[in-house]
Design a protein around this motif. Structure first.
Motif, PDB file in Angstrom:
ATOM      1  N   ARG A  24       1.660   2.340  -3.594  1.00  0.00           N
ATOM      2  CA  ARG A  24       0.529   2.896  -4.326  1.00  0.00           C
ATOM      3  C   ARG A  24      -0.030   4.142  -3.647  1.00  0.00           C
ATOM      4  O   ARG A  24      -0.822   4.849  -4.219  1.00  0.00           O
ATOM      5  CB  ARG A  24      -0.574   1.855  -4.438  1.00  0.00           C
ATOM      6  N   SER A  66       0.810  -1.208   0.000  1.00  0.00           N
ATOM      7  CA  SER A  66       0.000   0.000   0.000  1.00  0.00           C
ATOM      8  C   SER A  66       0.849   1.265   0.000  1.00  0.00           C
ATOM      9  O   SER A  66       0.434   2.286  -0.520  1.00  0.00           O
ATOM     10  CB  SER A  66      -0.940   0.004   1.209  1.00  0.00           C
ATOM     11  N   TRP A  98      -8.425  14.120  -1.061  1.00  0.00           N
ATOM     12  CA  TRP A  98      -7.877  14.201   0.291  1.00  0.00           C
ATOM     13  C   TRP A  98      -7.778  15.645   0.787  1.00  0.00           C
ATOM     14  O   TRP A  98      -8.085  15.934   1.944  1.00  0.00           O
ATOM     15  CB  TRP A  98      -6.476  13.585   0.330  1.00  0.00           C
ATOM     16  N   LYS A 112      -3.275  14.819   2.017  1.00  0.00           N
ATOM     17  CA  LYS A 112      -3.164  13.389   1.756  1.00  0.00           C
ATOM     18  C   LYS A 112      -2.137  12.797   2.723  1.00  0.00           C
ATOM     19  O   LYS A 112      -1.004  13.274   2.798  1.00  0.00           O
ATOM     20  CB  LYS A 112      -2.730  13.144   0.311  1.00  0.00           C
ATOM     21  N   SER A 126     -10.839   6.844   1.056  1.00  0.00           N
ATOM     22  CA  SER A 126     -12.118   6.247   1.441  1.00  0.00           C
ATOM     23  C   SER A 126     -12.642   6.999   2.657  1.00  0.00           C
ATOM     24  O   SER A 126     -11.892   7.677   3.361  1.00  0.00           O
ATOM     25  CB  SER A 126     -11.965   4.762   1.779  1.00  0.00           C
ATOM     26  N   ASN A 166     -10.821   5.876   5.749  1.00  0.00           N
ATOM     27  CA  ASN A 166      -9.460   6.400   5.840  1.00  0.00           C
ATOM     28  C   ASN A 166      -9.439   7.889   6.177  1.00  0.00           C
ATOM     29  O   ASN A 166      -8.527   8.360   6.849  1.00  0.00           O
ATOM     30  CB  ASN A 166      -8.679   6.101   4.565  1.00  0.00           C
ATOM     31  N   ILE A 185      -2.006   5.843  -0.074  1.00  0.00           N
ATOM     32  CA  ILE A 185      -3.157   5.516   0.751  1.00  0.00           C
ATOM     33  C   ILE A 185      -4.432   5.712  -0.073  1.00  0.00           C
ATOM     34  O   ILE A 185      -4.642   6.766  -0.669  1.00  0.00           O
ATOM     35  CB  ILE A 185      -3.213   6.419   2.002  1.00  0.00           C
ATOM     36  N   LYS A 186      -5.261   4.692  -0.082  1.00  0.00           N
ATOM     37  CA  LYS A 186      -6.518   4.733  -0.830  1.00  0.00           C
ATOM     38  C   LYS A 186      -7.471   5.734  -0.178  1.00  0.00           C
ATOM     39  O   LYS A 186      -7.631   5.754   1.045  1.00  0.00           O
ATOM     40  CB  LYS A 186      -7.133   3.337  -0.833  1.00  0.00           C
TER      41      LYS A 186
END
Length: 171
Positions: A66, A63, A111, A143, A71, A74, A68-69
């Protein structure tokens, strides 16, 4: 059956609550090891297994490579489950996320424009910027480079299943 499964990191830290179906799939793919099971049985024409209650990831995902996704969960973890206007900490079910620059004014769902907000502050702010609403942000949204493991209780579990208690005690 509506059983949920507690997913732990490789370091035995609560990470996420997933469906038992996802846990079974991850187990058959060799991505998790089953640590605890429920008494409920899952039957197919060729086999019977017990429903997974707690599983542990065998290795850490990529992760960080890539990022942090984005969501809702999150965002709440980044903001420590705290309304970024009044500062009150709440469970996820009592929070929403808010566009700092509202979508009606061209704000995007990214974000840097989303913060956790309690429902009363969100209603007070409505479709205005914090300045227009006379409100102040606790911190500027950005972010995250990393996120701590989300505490399961804050994710809305009103009552942690007894079989999870040993794994959630440190969170």
């Amino acid at each position: 059956m509506t059983a949920q499964t507690l997913l732990l990191t490789p370091w035995m830290v609560p990470h996420q609550v997933i469906s038992w179906q996802t846990a079974v799939t991850l187990s058959f793919l060799g991505k998790v090891e089953v640590l605890e099971t429920y008494d409920d049985e899952i039957r197919s024409p060729t086999m019977t297994i017990r429903a997974p209650a707690v599983v542990r990831l065998k290795r850490h995902g990529n992760s960080h490579k890539r990022g942090i996704k984005f969501s809702r969960t999150n965002v709440f973890v980044r903001d420590d489950f705290r309304c970024q206007y009044c500062g009150v900490q709440k469970d996820a079910g009592e929070l929403t996320y808010d566009h700092v620059l509202p979508r009606v004014q061209g704000g995007r769902t990214v974000w840097e424009n989303i913060v956790a907000s309690c429902q009363s502050c969100n209603a007070k702010k409505r479709g205005r910027t914090p300045e227009q609403a006379g409100m102040k942000l606790l911190k500027k949204p950005e972010k995250p480079r990393w996120l701590p493991a989300a505490p399961v209780v804050r994710l809305g579990a009103r009552r942690i299943p007894e079989i999870w208690v040993h794994y959630c005690a440190a969170s």
